[in-house]
Enzyme design. Sequence first.
Site, mmCIF file in Angstrom:
data_model
loop_
_atom_site.group_PDB
_atom_site.id
_atom_site.type_symbol
_atom_site.label_atom_id
_atom_site.label_comp_id
_atom_site.label_asym_id
_atom_site.label_seq_id
_atom_site.Cartn_x
_atom_site.Cartn_y
_atom_site.Cartn_z
ATOM 1 N N HIS A 32 0.886 -1.195 -0.058
ATOM 2 C CA HIS A 32 0.007 -0.137 0.045
ATOM 3 C C HIS A 32 0.945 1.194 -0.070
ATOM 4 O O HIS A 32 1.933 1.372 0.674
ATOM 5 C CB HIS A 32 -0.903 -0.068 1.332
ATOM 6 C CG HIS A 32 -2.036 -0.921 1.140
ATOM 7 N ND1 HIS A 32 -2.061 -2.381 0.968
ATOM 8 C CD2 HIS A 32 -3.472 -0.849 1.488
ATOM 9 C CE1 HIS A 32 -3.037 -2.879 0.961
ATOM 10 N NE2 HIS A 32 -3.993 -1.932 1.131
ATOM 11 N N PHE A 33 0.365 2.115 -0.696
ATOM 12 C CA PHE A 33 1.107 3.496 -0.698
ATOM 13 C C PHE A 33 2.851 3.373 -1.054
ATOM 14 O O PHE A 33 3.423 3.773 -0.124
ATOM 15 C CB PHE A 33 0.860 4.305 0.797
ATOM 16 C CG PHE A 33 -0.596 4.284 0.858
ATOM 17 C CD1 PHE A 33 -1.544 5.107 0.370
ATOM 18 C CD2 PHE A 33 -0.993 3.610 2.049
ATOM 19 C CE1 PHE A 33 -2.817 5.089 0.622
ATOM 20 C CE2 PHE A 33 -2.297 3.442 2.440
ATOM 21 C CZ PHE A 33 -3.107 4.289 1.705
#
Length: 124
Positions: A32-33
Amino acid sequence: MLLVDRVLDYVPGEKVIAKKNVSVNEAFFQGHFPGNPVMPGVLIVEAMAQAGAIALLTLDDFKGKTAYFGGVNKVKFRQMVKPGDTLRLEVTLDKIRGNAGLGHGTAYVDDKKVCSGDLTFMIG
């Protein structure tokens, strides 16, 4: 997924203060991210809910029961939570009706408010 590392203080049925050390090794950061890992807002709210459930489960009437998150309202996010941060979770129960608790939670990093909202907890 347990998101509360330690309970710092509590008053049964009234309030809980807990903490969560946010590590880069948390499963929710994996994939994520990329390049800018931040804790998803839904997990910040879930951490507050878990702290609030502790306040309910410390009551004699609810010992041995299961608490679960019933709902959230008026959530405000003010800052990102990153690896290395320590979340301070403060949850106050305002009302307990039957098997439900209504309260307010706030999460802080370094005394700065990162999230707050009204929470509902259920006992099953």
